[in-house]
Design a protein around this motif. Sequence first.
Motif, PDB file in Angstrom:
ATOM      1  N   GLU A 105       0.873  -1.342  -0.009  1.00 41.64           N
ATOM      2  CA  GLU A 105       0.058  -0.010   0.028  1.00 41.64           C
ATOM      3  C   GLU A 105       0.681   1.185   0.044  1.00 41.64           C
ATOM      4  O   GLU A 105       1.782   1.370   0.684  1.00 41.64           O
ATOM      5  N   ASP A 106       0.523   2.065  -0.877  1.00 37.28           N
ATOM      6  CA  ASP A 106       1.307   3.509  -0.755  1.00 37.28           C
ATOM      7  C   ASP A 106       2.661   3.205  -1.002  1.00 37.28           C
ATOM      8  O   ASP A 106       3.568   4.028  -0.228  1.00 37.28           O
ATOM      9  N   GLU A 107       3.092   2.355  -1.879  1.00 37.91           N
ATOM     10  CA  GLU A 107       4.611   2.024  -2.234  1.00 37.91           C
ATOM     11  C   GLU A 107       5.510   1.755  -1.043  1.00 37.91           C
ATOM     12  O   GLU A 107       6.543   1.975  -1.007  1.00 37.91           O
ATOM     13  N   THR A 108       4.649   0.942   0.031  1.00 36.45           N
ATOM     14  CA  THR A 108       5.198   0.572   1.296  1.00 36.45           C
ATOM     15  C   THR A 108       4.719  -0.897   1.520  1.00 36.45           C
ATOM     16  O   THR A 108       3.736  -1.072   0.869  1.00 36.45           O
ATOM     17  N   ARG A 110       3.067  -2.922   4.277  1.00 38.88           N
ATOM     18  CA  ARG A 110       2.582  -2.581   5.815  1.00 38.88           C
ATOM     19  C   ARG A 110       2.227  -3.964   6.372  1.00 38.88           C
ATOM     20  O   ARG A 110       1.726  -4.798   5.878  1.00 38.88           O
TER      21      ARG A 110
END
Length: 574
Positions: A105-108, A110
Motif C-alpha cells: 500500500e502506498d509504495e510500502t 505494511r
Amino acid sequence: MSCNQKSDHKIGVYGPISDKFMNDNSTEKKSSVRLSTDENLNTLLESVVNEVTVYAERLGGQIKKMSDIGRALSGVYDLNALLEMIVDQARSFTNADAGTLYILEDETLRFQIVQNDSLKIFMGGKTGETIPFPPVELKESNVSAFVALKGKSVNIPDVYDTDLFDFTGPKKFDQSTGYRSKSMLVVPMKNHDNDVIGVLQLLNATNPVNNEVIAFSQDYENLSESLASQAAVSITNAKLISNMTELFEAFVKVMATAIDEKSPVTGGHIRRVADLTLTMAEVIHNHDEGAFKDRKFSPDQMYELRIAAYMHDIGKVTSPVEIVEKAKKLQTIFDRIHYIRLRMDYIIQKVKLEGQQKKIELLERKADLAEIKKVELKSEKQIQEMEDIRLFINKCNEPGEFLEDETLDKLKEISLRTYLDNEGQQQPFITEDELLNLSIRRGSITDAERKKMQDHAAVTLKMLKQIPFTKKLKNIPSFAGAHHEFINGKGYPLGLKGDEIPFEGKLMAVTDIAEALTASDRPYKKAMPLETVYRILRSMAGNGELDNDMVELFINEEIYKTYLEKHETPAAKS
C-alpha cells in the motif's frame, strides 16, 4: 577312486577354474547369477516404489490440503480473518515457526500479520494484538521488498550465511529476544492481473520428527507460491466485496441525502428511524426472557436490518415536497392563507367604502345624526364580523389533533357567503378547495394528500424490488416495504396482516411511529412527551395495528431513552 572323486569334486567346486564348472555346470552358474541380479533389482525397485509412494502420498496430501485451504479461503470475506488464516495455513503445511504477511500500500509494505510460536507473538488479524512496526520501504536490500519489487520468491537456508540481503533487522531482533532466525522463504502474492499485492514471509521450517530447523524444501516453496496466489485472489475478492459493500452503503447514503436535500424533515427521520430500529433490535437480541427470548440477530441480519431501515422511506423521493413539508392546512408551494387575508382585507375595505358612501349620501340629504350614527354602527359591526372571520380562518389553518363539528359547521357557513369583486362577479369567501383543506380534522393533509404520502411505501417496495440484492440482503424489500403494514391488515401498501408481516417490518412499524411522534423538527406539530407517545402506541396496539409485545418491550425497556443516549447529541436530548 572315491577319494579322487572327492578331491576332484573339491577342486571342481572350489578351484579357481574348473572345466567341469565352466562346461558341464555353465547353465547352473548363469542361472544363479541371474537370480541374484533379479533379487537386487526387485529390492531396488521395491525401494524406489516405496519412496515414490510415500512421496506421492505426501504430495497428494499436500495438494489435498492446498485444495482444502483454497476452499476455506474462498469462503472468508472478512479481510482481517482472511489474512490471519493465510499465515496460519502457510505455517501449518510448511511447519514454519514464524510467519509475516505484508500488504503493498502506498509504495510500502505494511505489516498485517506477525506470528511466532516460539516467542508467543500473535499480532494483527482478527484476534491478534495491534502491530506497532512501521511500514517497510521498497528497497531491494530488504528481502521482502525485493520480492515485492521483482515478483520472485526467495528461499534462504540460513539468513546468517548469506550477503544477498541486509538482515540487520532480524539479527537485532534475535539479539534482543534470544531467538535464532535461520531458514526463510519469502513469496510474492500476485492477483489475477499478475500484480504483486503483498508478500508472505515464512521463517524457520522445522523437522516434525525432531523439531530441528531445516531449510524450506522445493516442494514447500512451490506449494507456498500456490497458496500465495490463492491468497492474493482471495484478498482481492475480499477487498472487492468490501468495496462493493462500501459502494452500496454510499448509494444508500446518497439516496438518504437526496431525500434530506429535498426535505430535511424526512432526512432526519430516516437516520433516526435507522438508529432507533437497531437499538431496539439489539435489546431484543440481548433479551433472555419474555416473548423475544429466542429471537437473535446475527451480524449479517443486523446489517440487513440497518440497510432496510435506511431505505424504508426511499420512495419519498417521488413524494411532492409541498405535501411532505405541509406545515399549514392551506399550504401548497406557499401558504394560501395569504389569499384569504387579502380577500378579507378587500371585503373589509369594501364594507368601509360602502359605509362611507352611505354616510356621504345621508349628509347630502341633511339626514339627522341618529340615522347617520346608525349607518356607522352597522358598518363597524360588519367590519368586526369580517375581522372575526379572518381570525377564525387563520386559526382553522393551524393543524391540530382534532377539529370539532361546530367548527366545521361554521366553516361551511362561511363558504356559502359571497362578495362582489371589481368586475361585479359573485365570489365565495372561501373556495371549495380551501374549505376542504381547512376542514382537515387532524394534522395538515387531506385524504388525497395522505394517499399520495402513503404511496411512498408502494414506491419504496417497487424501487427496492428492482435492485439485485445479494443473498444476505435479499429481505430488504420486504422489510422496508412493510413498515406501514398493520397487524389487523388495515395498513399499506399490501394490506398484510399478522404473520404475513415480517418480524423486522413489525419492528420498524413501531420505531417509525415512535420517531414521528417524538420528532421535534416537523413543521406541522410539536414533539410529544414520551408519556403521550406511549399512550398512543398502546392505543394502536389495542386497535390491532401494532404488535403488542413489541410496544410493551419498547416502553418497558425504555428503548427510546437508550437510543438517545447512544445516538443523539446533548442538544438533541434536551
